[in-house]
Write a protein that holds these residues in place. Sequence first.
Motif, PDB file in Angstrom:
ATOM      1  N   THR A  62       0.812  -1.218   0.000  1.00 12.11           N
ATOM      2  CA  THR A  62       0.000   0.000   0.000  1.00 12.11           C
ATOM      3  C   THR A  62       0.846   1.269   0.000  1.00 12.11           C
ATOM      4  OG1 THR A  62      -0.195  -0.142   2.409  1.00 12.11           O
ATOM      5  CG2 THR A  62      -1.987  -1.076   1.092  1.00 12.11           C
ATOM      6  N   GLU A  63       2.056   1.190   0.535  1.00 15.53           N
ATOM      7  CA  GLU A  63       2.949   2.348   0.498  1.00 15.53           C
ATOM      8  C   GLU A  63       3.749   2.385  -0.795  1.00 15.53           C
ATOM      9  OE1 GLU A  63       5.264   2.015   4.047  1.00 15.53           O
ATOM     10  OE2 GLU A  63       3.616   2.674   5.329  1.00 15.53           O
ATOM     11  N   LYS A  64       3.456   1.436  -1.683  1.00 11.88           N
ATOM     12  CA  LYS A  64       4.102   1.318  -2.996  1.00 11.88           C
ATOM     13  C   LYS A  64       5.616   1.246  -2.891  1.00 11.88           C
ATOM     14  CE  LYS A  64       0.446   3.155  -5.732  1.00 11.88           C
ATOM     15  NZ  LYS A  64      -0.639   3.786  -5.265  1.00 11.88           N
ATOM     16  N   LYS A  65       6.066   0.545  -1.851  1.00  7.04           N
ATOM     17  CA  LYS A  65       7.494   0.254  -1.724  1.00  7.04           C
ATOM     18  C   LYS A  65       7.741  -1.047  -2.468  1.00  7.04           C
ATOM     19  CE  LYS A  65       8.135   2.395   2.774  1.00  7.04           C
ATOM     20  NZ  LYS A  65       8.450   2.162   4.177  1.00  7.04           N
ATOM     21  N   ASN A  66       8.657  -1.046  -3.373  1.00 10.01           N
ATOM     22  CA  ASN A  66       8.934  -2.242  -4.167  1.00 10.01           C
ATOM     23  C   ASN A  66       9.955  -3.130  -3.476  1.00 10.01           C
ATOM     24  OD1 ASN A  66       7.150  -1.596  -6.199  1.00 10.01           O
ATOM     25  ND2 ASN A  66       8.660  -0.377  -7.304  1.00 10.01           N
ATOM     26  N   LYS A  67       9.683  -3.423  -2.221  1.00  9.01           N
ATOM     27  CA  LYS A  67      10.571  -4.322  -1.476  1.00  9.01           C
ATOM     28  C   LYS A  67       9.990  -5.725  -1.559  1.00  9.01           C
ATOM     29  CE  LYS A  67      12.383  -1.026   1.814  1.00  9.01           C
ATOM     30  NZ  LYS A  67      12.547  -0.682   3.220  1.00  9.01           N
ATOM     31  N   ILE A  68      10.842  -6.660  -1.812  1.00 11.98           N
ATOM     32  CA  ILE A  68      10.392  -8.041  -1.952  1.00 11.98           C
ATOM     33  C   ILE A  68      10.546  -8.821  -0.651  1.00 11.98           C
ATOM     34  CG2 ILE A  68      12.574  -9.001  -2.762  1.00 11.98           C
ATOM     35  CD1 ILE A  68      10.741 -10.439  -4.930  1.00 11.98           C
ATOM     36  N   ASN A  69      11.239  -8.248   0.339  1.00 12.05           N
ATOM     37  CA  ASN A  69      11.500  -8.999   1.568  1.00 12.05           C
ATOM     38  C   ASN A  69      10.219  -9.327   2.330  1.00 12.05           C
ATOM     39  OD1 ASN A  69      11.038  -6.386   2.464  1.00 12.05           O
ATOM     40  ND2 ASN A  69      12.640  -6.454   4.000  1.00 12.05           N
ATOM     41  N   GLY A  70       9.257  -8.429   2.383  1.00 18.62           N
ATOM     42  CA  GLY A  70       7.993  -8.719   3.060  1.00 18.62           C
ATOM     43  C   GLY A  70       7.253  -9.857   2.397  1.00 18.62           C
ATOM     44  N   PHE A  71       7.231  -9.843   1.081  1.00 18.54           N
ATOM     45  CA  PHE A  71       6.565 -10.895   0.309  1.00 18.54           C
ATOM     46  C   PHE A  71       7.257 -12.244   0.511  1.00 18.54           C
ATOM     47  CE2 PHE A  71       6.666 -13.308  -3.688  1.00 18.54           C
ATOM     48  CZ  PHE A  71       5.324 -13.647  -3.775  1.00 18.54           C
ATOM     49  N   LEU A  72       8.582 -12.253   0.386  1.00 19.40           N
ATOM     50  CA  LEU A  72       9.317 -13.516   0.518  1.00 19.40           C
ATOM     51  C   LEU A  72       9.237 -14.091   1.933  1.00 19.40           C
ATOM     52  CD1 LEU A  72      12.509 -12.994  -1.656  1.00 19.40           C
ATOM     53  CD2 LEU A  72      10.563 -14.466  -2.109  1.00 19.40           C
ATOM     54  N   LEU A  73       9.377 -13.238   2.940  1.00 19.57           N
ATOM     55  CA  LEU A  73       9.320 -13.744   4.310  1.00 19.57           C
ATOM     56  C   LEU A  73       7.910 -14.190   4.684  1.00 19.57           C
ATOM     57  CD1 LEU A  73      11.865 -11.362   5.997  1.00 19.57           C
ATOM     58  CD2 LEU A  73      12.068 -13.815   5.676  1.00 19.57           C
ATOM     59  N   PHE A  74       6.891 -13.506   4.162  1.00 19.70           N
ATOM     60  CA  PHE A  74       5.514 -13.979   4.349  1.00 19.70           C
ATOM     61  C   PHE A  74       5.350 -15.367   3.741  1.00 19.70           C
ATOM     62  CE2 PHE A  74       1.606 -14.252   1.692  1.00 19.70           C
ATOM     63  CZ  PHE A  74       0.751 -14.713   2.682  1.00 19.70           C
ATOM     64  N   THR A  75       5.864 -15.563   2.540  1.00 19.20           N
ATOM     65  CA  THR A  75       5.770 -16.860   1.866  1.00 19.20           C
ATOM     66  C   THR A  75       6.532 -17.936   2.640  1.00 19.20           C
ATOM     67  OG1 THR A  75       5.582 -15.765  -0.278  1.00 19.20           O
ATOM     68  CG2 THR A  75       6.245 -18.062  -0.294  1.00 19.20           C
ATOM     69  N   ILE A  76       7.737 -17.610   3.075  1.00 24.33           N
ATOM     70  CA  ILE A  76       8.564 -18.594   3.788  1.00 24.33           C
ATOM     71  C   ILE A  76       7.926 -19.001   5.116  1.00 24.33           C
ATOM     72  CG2 ILE A  76      10.759 -18.872   5.015  1.00 24.33           C
ATOM     73  CD1 ILE A  76      12.020 -17.254   2.672  1.00 24.33           C
ATOM     74  N   PHE A  77       7.478 -18.021   5.906  1.00 27.83           N
ATOM     75  CA  PHE A  77       6.906 -18.363   7.213  1.00 27.83           C
ATOM     76  C   PHE A  77       5.562 -19.071   7.083  1.00 27.83           C
ATOM     77  CE2 PHE A  77       9.828 -15.015   8.900  1.00 27.83           C
ATOM     78  CZ  PHE A  77      10.601 -15.892   9.651  1.00 27.83           C
ATOM     79  N   THR A  78       4.774 -18.720   6.083  1.00 34.16           N
ATOM     80  CA  THR A  78       3.521 -19.444   5.857  1.00 34.16           C
ATOM     81  C   THR A  78       3.806 -20.887   5.461  1.00 34.16           C
ATOM     82  OG1 THR A  78       2.487 -17.376   5.123  1.00 34.16           O
ATOM     83  CG2 THR A  78       1.340 -19.412   4.598  1.00 34.16           C
ATOM     84  N   THR A  79       4.788 -21.080   4.598  1.00 32.29           N
ATOM     85  CA  THR A  79       5.153 -22.431   4.175  1.00 32.29           C
ATOM     86  C   THR A  79       5.709 -23.239   5.345  1.00 32.29           C
ATOM     87  OG1 THR A  79       5.638 -21.578   1.968  1.00 32.29           O
ATOM     88  CG2 THR A  79       6.511 -23.743   2.520  1.00 32.29           C
ATOM     89  N   LEU A  80       6.555 -22.629   6.156  1.00 31.15           N
ATOM     90  CA  LEU A  80       7.087 -23.333   7.324  1.00 31.15           C
ATOM     91  C   LEU A  80       5.982 -23.688   8.317  1.00 31.15           C
ATOM     92  CD1 LEU A  80      10.429 -21.406   7.971  1.00 31.15           C
ATOM     93  CD2 LEU A  80      10.147 -23.737   7.104  1.00 31.15           C
ATOM     94  N   ALA A  81       5.005 -22.791   8.472  1.00 24.40           N
ATOM     95  CA  ALA A  81       3.871 -23.095   9.354  1.00 24.40           C
ATOM     96  C   ALA A  81       3.081 -24.290   8.818  1.00 24.40           C
ATOM     97  CB  ALA A  81       2.967 -21.874   9.497  1.00 24.40           C
ATOM     98  N   LEU A  82       2.907 -24.342   7.498  1.00 27.97           N
ATOM     99  CA  LEU A  82       2.208 -25.484   6.890  1.00 27.97           C
ATOM    100  C   LEU A  82       3.003 -26.770   7.055  1.00 27.97           C
ATOM    101  CD1 LEU A  82       0.885 -23.860   3.620  1.00 27.97           C
ATOM    102  CD2 LEU A  82      -0.480 -24.756   5.482  1.00 27.97           C
ATOM    103  N   LEU A  83       4.308 -26.691   6.928  1.00 30.14           N
ATOM    104  CA  LEU A  83       5.139 -27.877   7.111  1.00 30.14           C
ATOM    105  C   LEU A  83       5.145 -28.330   8.572  1.00 30.14           C
ATOM    106  CD1 LEU A  83       8.182 -27.092   4.798  1.00 30.14           C
ATOM    107  CD2 LEU A  83       6.543 -28.961   4.525  1.00 30.14           C
ATOM    108  N   ALA A  84       5.048 -27.389   9.503  1.00 31.06           N
ATOM    109  CA  ALA A  84       5.063 -27.744  10.923  1.00 31.06           C
ATOM    110  C   ALA A  84       3.765 -28.423  11.338  1.00 31.06           C
ATOM    111  CB  ALA A  84       5.304 -26.507  11.785  1.00 31.06           C
ATOM    112  N   LYS A  85       2.647 -27.936  10.822  1.00 34.11           N
ATOM    113  CA  LYS A  85       1.361 -28.522  11.197  1.00 34.11           C
ATOM    114  C   LYS A  85       0.340 -28.196  10.111  1.00 34.11           C
ATOM    115  CE  LYS A  85      -1.038 -29.604  15.275  1.00 34.11           C
ATOM    116  NZ  LYS A  85      -1.216 -29.454  16.661  1.00 34.11           N
ATOM    117  N   VAL A  86      -0.354 -29.205   9.678  1.00 34.58           N
ATOM    118  CA  VAL A  86      -1.293 -29.043   8.566  1.00 34.58           C
ATOM    119  C   VAL A  86      -2.449 -28.119   8.945  1.00 34.58           C
ATOM    120  CG1 VAL A  86      -2.829 -30.296   6.998  1.00 34.58           C
ATOM    121  CG2 VAL A  86      -0.676 -31.306   7.683  1.00 34.58           C
ATOM    122  N   SER A  87      -2.764 -28.017  10.219  1.00 31.11           N
ATOM    123  CA  SER A  87      -3.873 -27.150  10.636  1.00 31.11           C
ATOM    124  C   SER A  87      -3.594 -25.676  10.345  1.00 31.11           C
ATOM    125  CB  SER A  87      -4.170 -27.343  12.120  1.00 31.11           C
ATOM    126  OG  SER A  87      -3.052 -26.981  12.893  1.00 31.11           O
TER     127      SER A  87
END
Length: 167
Positions: free
Chosen positions: A65-90
Amino acid sequence: SLLLLILYLSLSKLWNSKTALLSLLLMMILPISLPLATLVVLDFTSAMLQILAVVWFVIFIKQLTEKKNKINGFLLFTIFTTLALLAKVSSLVLLPVLFLVGLIYLLIKKNYRPLWWHYIISILISALLGLIIITVYYIPHVYKMDVDMTAKQIEHLLPNKNKEYIN
């Protein structure tokens, strides 16, 4: 402890250091966290990874929303969501909830409405990256597994009293 440190560093990106420290302290003394942290169960790990996924989702939306073209927020969101899924399917419940919350937020704010296509494409790319990470993680576990081995795994996981469900 490493997840708590990462949580503190992540929260300090959203708020100041004192607020992040206070939230971390409250998280650590939460009555459910104390017994779970001492056991070797994935509930505490999954909870921390889910919180990290939500925190980085908020940072991702903020950067979008602040139109910052930083990819770190996107990548870390993806990584932590994936790790959460790998830790527990719920943790799968995170996906539709975060998607809908972000979409509703962008559609309610009139000046953010043009960003909803970018948001949907980003979420689809995140889901694809998460699927690739999960697939790469599970390939060594199922590589060259034949039908008999799969049946043995199912028989091991399901007690004998539930054998009628297998057939």
